[in-house]
Design a protein around this motif. Structure first.
Motif, PDB file in Angstrom:
ATOM      1  N   PRO A  62     -65.464-105.528 -84.159  1.00 51.61           N
ATOM      2  CA  PRO A  62     -65.514-104.129 -84.591  1.00 51.61           C
ATOM      3  C   PRO A  62     -66.040-103.265 -83.441  1.00 51.61           C
ATOM      4  N   HIS A  63     -65.431-102.130 -83.224  1.00 54.12           N
ATOM      5  CA  HIS A  63     -65.906-101.233 -82.171  1.00 54.12           C
ATOM      6  C   HIS A  63     -67.259-100.657 -82.599  1.00 54.12           C
ATOM      7  N   ASN A 115     -67.225 -97.195 -83.930  1.00 52.20           N
ATOM      8  CA  ASN A 115     -66.469 -96.988 -85.170  1.00 52.20           C
ATOM      9  C   ASN A 115     -66.171 -98.360 -85.763  1.00 52.20           C
ATOM     10  N   ARG A 116     -67.024 -98.819 -86.651  1.00 52.90           N
ATOM     11  CA  ARG A 116     -66.929-100.180 -87.171  1.00 52.90           C
ATOM     12  C   ARG A 116     -65.618-100.447 -87.911  1.00 52.90           C
ATOM     13  N   LYS A 117     -64.914 -99.388 -88.319  1.00 49.16           N
ATOM     14  CA  LYS A 117     -63.642 -99.575 -89.017  1.00 49.16           C
ATOM     15  C   LYS A 117     -62.515 -99.907 -88.036  1.00 49.16           C
ATOM     16  N   LYS A 118     -62.750 -99.635 -86.765  1.00 41.75           N
ATOM     17  CA  LYS A 118     -61.748 -99.916 -85.737  1.00 41.75           C
ATOM     18  C   LYS A 118     -61.988-101.303 -85.151  1.00 41.75           C
ATOM     19  N   ILE A 119     -60.981-102.153 -85.199  1.00 44.74           N
ATOM     20  CA  ILE A 119     -61.101-103.494 -84.636  1.00 44.74           C
ATOM     21  C   ILE A 119     -60.511-103.505 -83.223  1.00 44.74           C
ATOM     22  N   ASP A 147     -70.298-111.289 -84.524  1.00 45.77           N
ATOM     23  CA  ASP A 147     -69.205-110.421 -84.956  1.00 45.77           C
ATOM     24  C   ASP A 147     -68.011-110.505 -84.020  1.00 45.77           C
TER      25      ASP A 147
END
Length: 337
Positions: free
Chosen positions: A296-297, A300-304, A179
């Motif tokens: 992805p963080h 918070n997977r929505k935060k790159i 990832d």
């Protein structure tokens, strides 16, 4: 009767059962035992044979430990039987130095811009390394960050740390799941035939013979894949190249660059010839910089997370000496798919 050791070096012989402490939570098994005197190759040998166990179960060398686990170590001869010296004590100068390398810290993830010449971890006769300096980034409870991956000693650039064991495991999974998008900047001796392309060549680390301790392209090796994009050229003498490793083998970019006939400038191990640049005043270093990481963080997977490590001064000076534009823009780097 079994002996249990919470800290310090195990005895010279006999089976040991070592309990993982709070401070050791999240460390890799092979690195943890290395600090206790067990040679690296023996850890891997014991894991392959099933002799090394955690809570009675077989273990892999790269597993991350959890506080309270019981690690059973078979008899061995430690590489260092001197008493444990206790916690690392850093000078104010060392503390200031490691803090100066921080380019990102959100309380969970830390990114360093590691300089060329500083090892990630210790080894034979290695007194200074990132792992030792991490005490200078300890939290209010005295717990130091965890290394998540590593860079070669002579490679500069982004090195990720995790504030706690849970984040270290999450980031480790991100690297294993591919990832993490990695971009390196290098300067090669010679110019690649193609402006963009990919190198697929299996890599094997040799342990004997003329190529001992080198990584070579070999059918016996593991699959390795690197994308590259030429950013600028200096006639046919040198090129500024962006690399994107799709796999994570030891010395992968260095060997793949040499494999296409263009070893990295400063990489004496893999074919660099300084005579070709005798008339140019180049600063001595390996010209490979881990420039950018995107992932992805884990919290918070929505935060790159898009992290960039500024190119160090000695690298920039050599770019100028070779006539390259040193104002690289990350978003302008494209790899052919």
């Amino acid at each position: 009767m079994r002996a249990t050791f919470n800290k310090g070096y195990p005895p010279m012989s006999g089976v040991q059962n070592i309990i993982v402490s709070k401070e050791e939570n999240g460390q890799r098994l092979d690195r943890w035992l290395g600090k206790k005197g067990v040679p690296f190759f023996l850890v891997h040998k014991f894991c392959r044979s099933g002799q090394l166990r955690i809570d009675g179960k077989r273990a892999k060398a790269d597993v991350r430990l959890v506080e309270g686990q019981n690690v059973r170590v078979p008899p061995y001869t430690p590489k260092d039987s001197t008493p444990h010296k206790g916690p690392v004590k850093l000078s104010e100068k060392d503390r200031a130095y490691i803090k100066s390398l921080v380019i990102y810290d959100d309380g969970q993830i830390i990114a360093l811009n590691k300089p060329s010449g500083l090892a990630t971890q210790g080894g034979t006769n290695m007194k200074q390394h990132v792992d030792r300096l991490l005490v200078g980034l300890a939290d209010k409870d005295g717990i130091k960050p965890h290394l998540v991956h590593r860079l070669d000693k002579d490679t500069s650039g982004i090195l990720l740390l995790a504030r706690n064991a849970e984040m270290a495991r999450a980031l480790g999974k991100s690297f294993k799941a591919k990832d993490v998008e990695k971009t390196y900047i290098g300067i090669t001796m010679g110019v690649p035939e193609l402006m963009q392309g990919e190198i697929k060549a299996p890599l094997h680390k040799t342990e004997t013979g003329r190529d001992k301790d080198r990584v070579v392209v070999s059918d016996e090796g593991k699959y390795a894949h690197t994308m590259f994009s030429v950013l600028e050229t200096m006639r046919k003498q040198a090129a500024l190249v962006a690399f994107q490793p799709m796999t994570g083998r030891t010395h992968q970019i260095r060997v793949h660059s040499a494999y296409m006939g263009c070893p990295l400038i400063g990489d004496f191990k893999y074919g660099y010839d300084p005579e070709l640049f005798a008339q140019i005043n180049l600063k001595k270093r390996l010209h490979l910089h881990a420039y950018r990481l995107r992932l992805p963080h884990p919290a918070n997977r929505k935060k790159i997370l898009d992290l960039q490590a500024p190119i160090p001064d000695d690298f920039v000076a050599n770019m100028k000496e070779l006539g390259f534009d040193h104002s690289i823009k990350a978003d302008n780097i494209q790899f052919e798919i």
